[in-house]
Design a protein around this motif. Structure first.
Motif, mmCIF file in Angstrom:
data_model
loop_
_atom_site.group_PDB
_atom_site.id
_atom_site.type_symbol
_atom_site.label_atom_id
_atom_site.label_comp_id
_atom_site.label_asym_id
_atom_site.label_seq_id
_atom_site.Cartn_x
_atom_site.Cartn_y
_atom_site.Cartn_z
ATOM 1 N N ALA A 181 4.974 140.370 57.485
ATOM 2 C CA ALA A 181 4.191 139.354 56.744
ATOM 3 C C ALA A 181 5.044 137.963 57.382
ATOM 4 O O ALA A 181 4.654 136.854 57.510
ATOM 5 N N SER A 182 6.485 138.208 57.471
ATOM 6 C CA SER A 182 7.276 136.965 58.022
ATOM 7 C C SER A 182 6.796 136.736 59.435
ATOM 8 O O SER A 182 6.915 135.571 59.907
ATOM 9 N N VAL A 183 6.644 137.876 60.329
ATOM 10 C CA VAL A 183 6.107 137.678 61.603
ATOM 11 C C VAL A 183 5.054 136.839 61.639
ATOM 12 O O VAL A 183 4.945 135.736 62.516
ATOM 13 N N ALA A 184 3.843 137.207 60.735
ATOM 14 C CA ALA A 184 2.549 136.418 60.667
ATOM 15 C C ALA A 184 2.848 135.326 60.171
ATOM 16 O O ALA A 184 2.087 134.184 60.804
ATOM 17 N N ALA A 185 3.585 134.976 59.307
ATOM 18 C CA ALA A 185 3.577 133.422 58.793
ATOM 19 C C ALA A 185 4.447 132.535 59.613
ATOM 20 O O ALA A 185 3.973 131.408 59.792
ATOM 21 N N ALA A 186 5.097 133.148 60.524
ATOM 22 C CA ALA A 186 5.883 132.312 61.571
ATOM 23 C C ALA A 186 4.960 131.927 62.617
ATOM 24 O O ALA A 186 5.265 130.633 63.266
ATOM 25 N N ASP A 187 3.996 132.583 62.839
ATOM 26 C CA ASP A 187 2.981 132.370 64.045
ATOM 27 C C ASP A 187 1.816 132.879 63.693
ATOM 28 O O ASP A 187 1.130 133.763 64.154
ATOM 29 N N PRO A 188 0.976 131.990 62.788
ATOM 30 C CA PRO A 188 -0.175 132.639 62.057
ATOM 31 C C PRO A 188 -1.380 132.880 63.011
ATOM 32 O O PRO A 188 -1.498 132.069 64.022
ATOM 33 N N PRO A 189 -2.065 133.908 63.126
ATOM 34 C CA PRO A 189 -3.334 134.418 63.952
ATOM 35 C C PRO A 189 -4.481 133.398 63.627
ATOM 36 O O PRO A 189 -4.496 132.971 62.295
ATOM 37 N N LEU A 190 -5.423 133.287 64.459
ATOM 38 C CA LEU A 190 -6.734 132.919 64.036
ATOM 39 C C LEU A 190 -7.510 133.910 63.159
ATOM 40 O O LEU A 190 -7.914 135.113 63.770
ATOM 41 N N LEU A 191 -7.523 133.653 61.919
ATOM 42 C CA LEU A 191 -8.527 134.574 61.024
ATOM 43 C C LEU A 191 -9.568 134.074 60.566
ATOM 44 O O LEU A 191 -9.871 132.796 60.025
ATOM 45 N N ALA A 214 -4.747 140.527 56.745
ATOM 46 C CA ALA A 214 -4.110 139.622 57.024
ATOM 47 C C ALA A 214 -3.459 139.366 58.504
ATOM 48 O O ALA A 214 -2.699 138.448 58.718
ATOM 49 N N GLY A 215 -3.802 140.182 59.221
ATOM 50 C CA GLY A 215 -3.758 140.271 60.626
ATOM 51 C C GLY A 215 -2.422 140.679 61.051
ATOM 52 O O GLY A 215 -2.071 140.356 62.176
ATOM 53 N N LEU A 216 -1.652 141.564 60.344
ATOM 54 C CA LEU A 216 -0.525 142.145 60.607
ATOM 55 C C LEU A 216 -0.569 143.029 61.913
ATOM 56 O O LEU A 216 0.588 143.414 62.560
ATOM 57 N N CYS A 217 -1.695 143.510 62.256
ATOM 58 C CA CYS A 217 -1.779 144.554 63.337
ATOM 59 C C CYS A 217 -2.160 143.705 64.712
ATOM 60 O O CYS A 217 -2.133 144.397 65.520
ATOM 61 N N LEU A 218 -2.155 142.522 64.471
ATOM 62 C CA LEU A 218 -2.359 141.592 65.767
ATOM 63 C C LEU A 218 -0.867 141.253 66.613
ATOM 64 O O LEU A 218 -0.904 140.431 67.487
ATOM 65 N N TYR A 219 0.154 141.850 66.025
ATOM 66 C CA TYR A 219 1.494 141.473 66.785
ATOM 67 C C TYR A 219 2.430 142.704 67.306
ATOM 68 O O TYR A 219 3.488 142.936 67.027
ATOM 69 N N PRO A 220 1.600 143.428 67.927
ATOM 70 C CA PRO A 220 2.153 144.624 68.631
ATOM 71 C C PRO A 220 3.270 144.256 69.694
ATOM 72 O O PRO A 220 4.228 145.021 70.093
ATOM 73 N N ASP A 221 3.079 143.244 70.017
ATOM 74 C CA ASP A 221 4.150 142.719 71.075
ATOM 75 C C ASP A 221 5.352 141.950 70.375
ATOM 76 O O ASP A 221 6.733 141.882 70.879
ATOM 77 N N ARG A 222 5.427 141.995 68.960
ATOM 78 C CA ARG A 222 6.648 141.469 68.366
ATOM 79 C C ARG A 222 7.348 142.396 67.522
ATOM 80 O O ARG A 222 8.582 142.160 67.274
ATOM 81 N N TYR A 223 6.818 143.425 67.394
ATOM 82 C CA TYR A 223 7.787 144.527 66.656
ATOM 83 C C TYR A 223 8.166 145.557 67.727
ATOM 84 O O TYR A 223 8.120 145.407 68.986
ATOM 85 N N ALA A 224 9.295 146.239 67.008
ATOM 86 C CA ALA A 224 10.024 147.374 67.724
ATOM 87 C C ALA A 224 9.356 148.639 67.385
ATOM 88 O O ALA A 224 8.974 148.807 66.276
#
Length: 311
Positions: A202-212, A120-130
């Motif tokens: 999942a909330s992070v990804a849903a707010a700004d969906p990646p290109l899958l 689902a692309g959740l590892c595409l957001y290393p810049d959004r997590y702490a």
């Protein structure tokens, strides 16, 4: 490796100390001829413990007690087998970003991330997590990813990502309750913290969906990589994915990704992606190897909970 041996190895190498329920189940299955005979009717790539246990959980079966699990699985085997044939272990653990972070942050910024086997692309957001490495905290986002890091060159801040895309044979959609239910079913029973992390990521990804993109890691990778912006550093990465790929196809992927522009970041088990001359792993538990452009850097744990740097 026989199916019985694979289940024993899963118990001792992956679940021991982390999931008592799955350790009990794995050992019980490894000694159960009736269950092993059924599992062996499936293609080899579909026999792994995580897939069986996740499917039983998805179908509402018990996974805490081996006897109840056995009864449910034998009684519902046609449904279990049907799901195992069409599903894959698409564990989308955002916590793995914690072991990728030091390598990603050290590359020329900004980054264009392309994940192979993205789920689902959740590892595409290393810049959004702490991140929390012991007493060291990096970033201000959520969820907060905890990782025990030894010797790692920790960055001052998360990387800067300007493009993110994923390639998967069956990409999952965090806006689809059925897809999220499968991701939840793949989380080990006792890991309530990972369930909370799944929802937050999942909330992070849903707010700004990646290109899958639905596609093959060899046939369709070059075209997707070509869509990355030219003024960003392309990073093709994957974590605990290649064990599902047959060896000849795996070799074709490695040859292809080495020839792409940018960088290749891999986080895979050493028997899946070999690296000559590795140091001894830190303990008996199963560890992956983090490698950048084919150069091994660190031992990592499968859900991103630990990182031992040697590169």
């Amino acid at each position: 490796m026989t199916t019985a041996a694979a289940y024993r190895e899963f118990a001792t190498g992956e679940t021991r100390g982390l999931s008592p329920a799955y350790e009990r189940l794995s050992l019980a299955v490894s000694r159960d001829r009736d269950l092993l005979d059924l599992i062996d009717t499936l293609p080899p790539v579909k026999r792994q413990p995580n897939l069986l246990f996740g499917v039983v959980r998805l179908l509402g079966g018990p996974v805490e007690d081996p006897t109840a699990f056995r009864e449910f699985t034998l009684e519902h085997w046609p449904a279990v087998a049907a799901q195992m044939r069409v599903r894959a272990t698409q564990t989308n653990e955002a916590g793995r970003c914690a072991v990728l972070l030091p390598a990603l942050a050290a590359l020329p910024q900004p980054l264009a991330l392309l994940e192979v086997g993205a789920s689902a692309g959740l590892c595409l957001y290393p810049d959004r997590y702490a991140y929390r490495y012991g007493d060291r905290r990096i970033g201000t986002g959520a969820p907060v990813l905890d990782c025990a890091a030894t010797g790692a060159p920790l960055p001052a801040a998360p990387p800067r990502v300007v493009w993110r895309a994923g390639l998967d044979l069956n990409p999952l959609d965090v806006a689809d309750p059925a897809d999220v239910a499968w991701l939840d079913a793949l989380i080990w029973p006792e890991h309530t913290h990972r369930r909370a992390r799944l929802r937050a990521a999942a909330s992070v990804a849903a707010a700004d969906p990646p290109l899958l993109v639905r596609g093959d890691l060899v046939d369709d990778l070059p075209a997707l990589a070509a869509r990355a912006p030219a003024d960003a550093t392309l990073v093709v990465f994957h974590t605990s994915v290649l064990y599902q790929v047959p060896p000849p196809r795996r070799e074709a992927f490695v040859e292809l990704v080495r020839g792409l522009p940018g960088h290749w970041l891999a986080n895979e088990a050493p028997d899946v992606l070999a690296h000559p001359g590795l140091p001894e792993p830190p303990g008996d538990a199963l560890h992956n190897v983090l490698a950048l452009d084919g150069r091994p850097l660190a031992w990592t744990r499968g859900h991103g909970q630990a990182l031992v740097w040697f590169g």
